[in-house]
Design a protein around this motif. Structure first.
Motif, PDB file in Angstrom:
ATOM      1  N   THR A 166       0.795  -1.232   0.000  1.00 42.09           N
ATOM      2  CA  THR A 166       0.000   0.000   0.000  1.00 42.09           C
ATOM      3  C   THR A 166       0.830   1.285   0.000  1.00 42.09           C
ATOM      4  O   THR A 166       0.290   2.354  -0.307  1.00 42.09           O
ATOM      5  CB  THR A 166      -0.902   0.049   1.245  1.00 42.09           C
ATOM      6  OG1 THR A 166      -0.070   0.127   2.416  1.00 42.09           O
ATOM      7  CG2 THR A 166      -1.788  -1.181   1.325  1.00 42.09           C
ATOM      8  N   GLY A 167       2.099   1.192   0.378  1.00 45.71           N
ATOM      9  CA  GLY A 167       2.906   2.390   0.552  1.00 45.71           C
ATOM     10  C   GLY A 167       2.639   3.099   1.869  1.00 45.71           C
ATOM     11  O   GLY A 167       3.190   4.179   2.131  1.00 45.71           O
ATOM     12  N   LEU A 168       1.811   2.499   2.732  1.00 41.45           N
ATOM     13  CA  LEU A 168       1.425   3.121   3.998  1.00 41.45           C
ATOM     14  C   LEU A 168       2.148   2.437   5.156  1.00 41.45           C
ATOM     15  O   LEU A 168       2.019   1.225   5.349  1.00 41.45           O
ATOM     16  CB  LEU A 168      -0.086   3.016   4.188  1.00 41.45           C
ATOM     17  CG  LEU A 168      -0.690   3.676   5.431  1.00 41.45           C
ATOM     18  CD1 LEU A 168      -0.460   5.182   5.395  1.00 41.45           C
ATOM     19  CD2 LEU A 168      -2.184   3.359   5.530  1.00 41.45           C
ATOM     20  N   ASP A 169       2.922   3.196   5.920  1.00 43.40           N
ATOM     21  CA  ASP A 169       3.636   2.676   7.077  1.00 43.40           C
ATOM     22  C   ASP A 169       2.810   2.955   8.334  1.00 43.40           C
ATOM     23  O   ASP A 169       2.627   4.105   8.724  1.00 43.40           O
ATOM     24  CB  ASP A 169       5.014   3.345   7.187  1.00 43.40           C
ATOM     25  CG  ASP A 169       5.816   2.843   8.386  1.00 43.40           C
ATOM     26  OD1 ASP A 169       5.362   1.899   9.054  1.00 43.40           O
ATOM     27  OD2 ASP A 169       6.903   3.414   8.639  1.00 43.40           O
ATOM     28  N   VAL A 170       2.317   1.880   8.962  1.00 40.41           N
ATOM     29  CA  VAL A 170       1.527   2.035  10.186  1.00 40.41           C
ATOM     30  C   VAL A 170       2.216   1.355  11.367  1.00 40.41           C
ATOM     31  O   VAL A 170       1.591   1.115  12.403  1.00 40.41           O
ATOM     32  CB  VAL A 170       0.093   1.477  10.001  1.00 40.41           C
ATOM     33  CG1 VAL A 170      -0.669   2.275   8.969  1.00 40.41           C
ATOM     34  CG2 VAL A 170       0.129  -0.009   9.608  1.00 40.41           C
ATOM     35  N   PRO A 181      -7.542   5.427   6.358  1.00 41.39           N
ATOM     36  CA  PRO A 181      -6.979   6.031   5.145  1.00 41.39           C
ATOM     37  C   PRO A 181      -8.041   6.781   4.340  1.00 41.39           C
ATOM     38  O   PRO A 181      -9.237   6.468   4.401  1.00 41.39           O
ATOM     39  CB  PRO A 181      -6.446   4.820   4.375  1.00 41.39           C
ATOM     40  CG  PRO A 181      -6.254   3.749   5.409  1.00 41.39           C
ATOM     41  CD  PRO A 181      -7.342   3.971   6.406  1.00 41.39           C
ATOM     42  N   ALA A 182      -7.584   7.753   3.577  1.00 49.78           N
ATOM     43  CA  ALA A 182      -8.493   8.506   2.712  1.00 49.78           C
ATOM     44  C   ALA A 182      -9.111   7.572   1.674  1.00 49.78           C
ATOM     45  O   ALA A 182      -8.503   6.558   1.288  1.00 49.78           O
ATOM     46  CB  ALA A 182      -7.735   9.630   2.019  1.00 49.78           C
ATOM     47  N   PRO A 183     -10.330   7.863   1.223  1.00 56.61           N
ATOM     48  CA  PRO A 183     -10.972   7.011   0.217  1.00 56.61           C
ATOM     49  C   PRO A 183     -10.060   6.757  -0.982  1.00 56.61           C
ATOM     50  O   PRO A 183      -9.484   7.693  -1.548  1.00 56.61           O
ATOM     51  CB  PRO A 183     -12.212   7.814  -0.183  1.00 56.61           C
ATOM     52  CG  PRO A 183     -12.531   8.624   1.040  1.00 56.61           C
ATOM     53  CD  PRO A 183     -11.201   8.986   1.636  1.00 56.61           C
ATOM     54  N   GLY A 184      -9.921   5.490  -1.326  1.00 51.01           N
ATOM     55  CA  GLY A 184      -9.116   5.093  -2.470  1.00 51.01           C
ATOM     56  C   GLY A 184      -7.654   4.830  -2.182  1.00 51.01           C
ATOM     57  O   GLY A 184      -6.952   4.235  -3.007  1.00 51.01           O
ATOM     58  N   GLY A 188      -8.046   0.706  -3.072  1.00 49.80           N
ATOM     59  CA  GLY A 188      -9.188   1.343  -3.708  1.00 49.80           C
ATOM     60  C   GLY A 188     -10.426   1.393  -2.850  1.00 49.80           C
ATOM     61  O   GLY A 188     -11.511   1.774  -3.327  1.00 49.80           O
ATOM     62  N   ALA A 189     -10.294   1.050  -1.566  1.00 50.38           N
ATOM     63  CA  ALA A 189     -11.451   1.040  -0.669  1.00 50.38           C
ATOM     64  C   ALA A 189     -11.919   2.449  -0.380  1.00 50.38           C
ATOM     65  O   ALA A 189     -11.114   3.351  -0.136  1.00 50.38           O
ATOM     66  CB  ALA A 189     -11.102   0.327   0.627  1.00 50.38           C
ATOM     67  N   GLN A 190     -13.230   2.640  -0.374  1.00 42.80           N
ATOM     68  CA  GLN A 190     -13.797   3.942  -0.070  1.00 42.80           C
ATOM     69  C   GLN A 190     -13.929   4.169   1.437  1.00 42.80           C
ATOM     70  O   GLN A 190     -13.995   5.298   1.898  1.00 42.80           O
ATOM     71  CB  GLN A 190     -15.163   4.087  -0.752  1.00 42.80           C
ATOM     72  CG  GLN A 190     -15.076   4.054  -2.264  1.00 42.80           C
ATOM     73  CD  GLN A 190     -14.102   5.095  -2.805  1.00 42.80           C
ATOM     74  OE1 GLN A 190     -14.288   6.306  -2.603  1.00 42.80           O
ATOM     75  NE2 GLN A 190     -13.044   4.641  -3.482  1.00 42.80           N
ATOM     76  N   ARG A 191     -13.977   3.104   2.182  1.00 38.92           N
ATOM     77  CA  ARG A 191     -14.022   3.222   3.650  1.00 38.92           C
ATOM     78  C   ARG A 191     -13.191   2.078   4.232  1.00 38.92           C
ATOM     79  O   ARG A 191     -13.496   0.910   4.059  1.00 38.92           O
ATOM     80  CB  ARG A 191     -15.453   3.175   4.179  1.00 38.92           C
ATOM     81  CG  ARG A 191     -16.268   1.969   3.716  1.00 38.92           C
ATOM     82  CD  ARG A 191     -17.690   2.016   4.275  1.00 38.92           C
ATOM     83  NE  ARG A 191     -18.468   0.835   3.904  1.00 38.92           N
ATOM     84  CZ  ARG A 191     -18.515  -0.291   4.619  1.00 38.92           C
ATOM     85  NH1 ARG A 191     -17.833  -0.380   5.746  1.00 38.92           N
ATOM     86  NH2 ARG A 191     -19.249  -1.313   4.222  1.00 38.92           N
ATOM     87  N   ALA A 192     -12.118   2.427   4.884  1.00 42.13           N
ATOM     88  CA  ALA A 192     -11.225   1.425   5.438  1.00 42.13           C
ATOM     89  C   ALA A 192     -10.797   1.820   6.843  1.00 42.13           C
ATOM     90  O   ALA A 192     -10.658   3.012   7.164  1.00 42.13           O
ATOM     91  CB  ALA A 192     -10.003   1.234   4.549  1.00 42.13           C
ATOM     92  N   VAL A 193     -10.611   0.804   7.666  1.00 39.95           N
ATOM     93  CA  VAL A 193     -10.014   0.963   8.994  1.00 39.95           C
ATOM     94  C   VAL A 193      -8.873  -0.044   9.071  1.00 39.95           C
ATOM     95  O   VAL A 193      -9.073  -1.240   8.805  1.00 39.95           O
ATOM     96  CB  VAL A 193     -11.031   0.703  10.119  1.00 39.95           C
ATOM     97  CG1 VAL A 193     -10.342   0.652  11.479  1.00 39.95           C
ATOM     98  CG2 VAL A 193     -12.128   1.764  10.115  1.00 39.95           C
ATOM     99  N   VAL A 194      -7.683   0.424   9.399  1.00 43.62           N
ATOM    100  CA  VAL A 194      -6.507  -0.435   9.515  1.00 43.62           C
ATOM    101  C   VAL A 194      -6.057  -0.396  10.969  1.00 43.62           C
ATOM    102  O   VAL A 194      -5.617   0.641  11.473  1.00 43.62           O
ATOM    103  CB  VAL A 194      -5.375   0.032   8.577  1.00 43.62           C
ATOM    104  CG1 VAL A 194      -4.169  -0.893   8.710  1.00 43.62           C
ATOM    105  CG2 VAL A 194      -5.860   0.077   7.136  1.00 43.62           C
ATOM    106  N   ALA A 213     -14.005  -4.198  -2.146  1.00 46.38           N
ATOM    107  CA  ALA A 213     -12.554  -4.031  -2.158  1.00 46.38           C
ATOM    108  C   ALA A 213     -11.804  -5.233  -1.595  1.00 46.38           C
ATOM    109  O   ALA A 213     -10.569  -5.285  -1.657  1.00 46.38           O
ATOM    110  CB  ALA A 213     -12.166  -2.785  -1.371  1.00 46.38           C
ATOM    111  N   ALA A 214     -12.517  -6.221  -1.061  1.00 48.84           N
ATOM    112  CA  ALA A 214     -11.864  -7.332  -0.369  1.00 48.84           C
ATOM    113  C   ALA A 214     -10.949  -8.139  -1.283  1.00 48.84           C
ATOM    114  O   ALA A 214      -9.828  -8.495  -0.912  1.00 48.84           O
ATOM    115  CB  ALA A 214     -12.916  -8.240   0.267  1.00 48.84           C
ATOM    116  N   GLY A 215     -11.421  -8.444  -2.491  1.00 44.99           N
ATOM    117  CA  GLY A 215     -10.613  -9.242  -3.414  1.00 44.99           C
ATOM    118  C   GLY A 215      -9.325  -8.537  -3.799  1.00 44.99           C
ATOM    119  O   GLY A 215      -8.249  -9.163  -3.861  1.00 44.99           O
ATOM    120  N   ARG A 216      -9.406  -7.241  -4.068  1.00 46.87           N
ATOM    121  CA  ARG A 216      -8.189  -6.481  -4.409  1.00 46.87           C
ATOM    122  C   ARG A 216      -7.204  -6.495  -3.244  1.00 46.87           C
ATOM    123  O   ARG A 216      -5.989  -6.637  -3.444  1.00 46.87           O
ATOM    124  CB  ARG A 216      -8.548  -5.042  -4.770  1.00 46.87           C
ATOM    125  CG  ARG A 216      -9.320  -4.899  -6.079  1.00 46.87           C
ATOM    126  CD  ARG A 216      -9.334  -3.442  -6.538  1.00 46.87           C
ATOM    127  NE  ARG A 216      -9.943  -2.549  -5.557  1.00 46.87           N
ATOM    128  CZ  ARG A 216     -11.243  -2.307  -5.480  1.00 46.87           C
ATOM    129  NH1 ARG A 216     -12.089  -2.901  -6.313  1.00 46.87           N
ATOM    130  NH2 ARG A 216     -11.723  -1.471  -4.568  1.00 46.87           N
TER     131      ARG A 216
END
Length: 375
Positions: A166-170, A181-184, A188-194, A213-216
């Motif tokens: 994802t390029g996201l360091d958490v 994260p912001a939508p997309g 590509g998820a429009q609503r996500a919680v990590v 977005a689950a399959g992606r």
């Protein structure tokens, strides 16, 4: 429930394509294993495993009294949550027994998410709505379970794999915290919680997103983890991992007839936090003395402890019962959780007991969980 009545997750086709062994679980057809429970267990301990846990339930509480209702519902102290933080708690009924154990996420001061066990979604929803109606609070309830997918990426390389995908360091947000994260921005998820939560005893992430977005997400994580030791993992490994970590499983260590104190979860009971459902009964039980308690057991010899097997003292008298048991890959021995009388003669670490397995007694030693600590 017949096989034709079973629900499926958004990743069902991918599990079949990967050759997963499927079986009914909590009303869903779920992957039990892919390459094998032992291989998947070790992968999570040494690198990472990816679990589909989209069968779990998600309830949203929104409105001015969202936090007040959450506090009325759960045993832990919701007031200590900031935006972006989660906690573990128990839902109790008036007599103090556990309706379920769950996670509470504070999304905002007026927005709370409850994550409940798949087998209890209907029961929990009835309980939550009944409590809300009695409380008369200004809050709207929404059951988002059917519209929410949940992936668990667990193991010492989980954060590295997530960042590669994802390029996201958490990795530095802290335990039991989450980002939105912001939508997309994530698969590509429009609503996500990590979220930095999990059920394996290892570091890792749980990723909530809409079904579409689950399959992606599944594909991208497996691709990013292909050279980092990541494997898809099923519910079989999830169970052996949680048992090694000493985590309770609803229906085993926790039931409607079991209180959090009996299940060794007194640390999530905060009587001073508010007048939550079951508080008075729990305060009374603690004052009177908790009659039984969950302990950990490490078993010697050939044979595995299983749910329902008797726990016996050194004289062979039955003193308790196994609630969960299996082989521990980390120890190379059988391990179990089970109820015994809440007395030092049965609960003190190092105490010698036994597990009766089909007419013979396997010696066992009381051991404080976890049986294995994270890498």
């Amino acid at each position: 429930m017949s096989e034709t009545d079973l629900r499926t997750t958004p990743l069902h086709d991918r599990h079949l394509a990967a050759g997963a062994k499927m079986a009914p679980f909590a009303g869903f057809e779920m992957p039990i294993q892919y390459s094998g429970i032992l291989d998947e267990h070790r992968a999570v301990r040494e690198a990472a495993g990816l679990f589909d846990v989209s069968h779990m339930g998600e309830f949203r509480l929104t409105g001015p009294d969202a936090l007040a209702l959450a506090q009325r519902l759960v045993t832990n102290d919701v007031s200590r949550l900031d935006d972006g933080k989660a906690l573990y708690a128990v839902l109790c009924h008036d007599a103090g027994g556990a309706v379920d154990d769950l996670l509470v996420y504070r999304l905002a001061h007026d927005d709370v998410m409850l994550v409940v066990n798949a087998s209890n979604i209907e029961k929990d929803w009835a309980h939550v709505t009944a409590v809300a109606e009695r409380a008369g609070l200004d809050v709207e309830l929404t059951d988002e379970s059917a519209d929410t997918a949940l992936l668990a990426l667990q193991g010492p390389r989980a954060f590295e794999i997530f960042e590669a995908a994802t390029g996201l360091d958490v990795s530095d947000i802290g335990s039991y915290r989450f980002v939105r994260p912001a939508p997309g921005d994530v698969f590509g998820a429009q609503r996500a919680v990590v979220s930095t939560t999990g059920y394996t005893g290892e570091a890792g992430l749980e990723i909530y997103l809409e079904n579409e977005a689950a399959g992606r997400a599944w594909d991208a994580l497996l691709e990013a983890g292909a050279e980092r030791g990541l494997v898809p993992a099923g519910l079989g490994a999830r169970d052996t991992l949680r048992l090694e970590a000493g985590f309770s499983l609803y229906g085993h260590e926790l039931t409607d007839d079991t209180t959090p104190y009996e299940a060794n979860l007194g640390w999530v009971v905060k009587p001073d936090a508010g007048d939550f459902v079951g508080r008075d009964a729990l305060v009374q039980q603690k004052a009177d003395g908790v009659p039984r308690r969950i302990v950990g057991l490490v078993v010697e010899g050939r044979g595995l402890p299983r749910e329902g097997y008797p726990i016996v003292d050194e004289g062979g008298a039955e003193v308790g019962v196994v609630t969960s048991g299996s082989q521990s890959p980390a120890l190379g021995a059988g391990v179990a959780l089970g109820f015994v009388p809440n007395e030092p003669a049965y609960t003190a670490p190092g105490t010698r007991l036994g597990v009766s397995v089909r007419g013979r007694v396997l010696p066992a030693t009381v051991t404080k969980p976890p049986f294995h600590r994270a890498s």
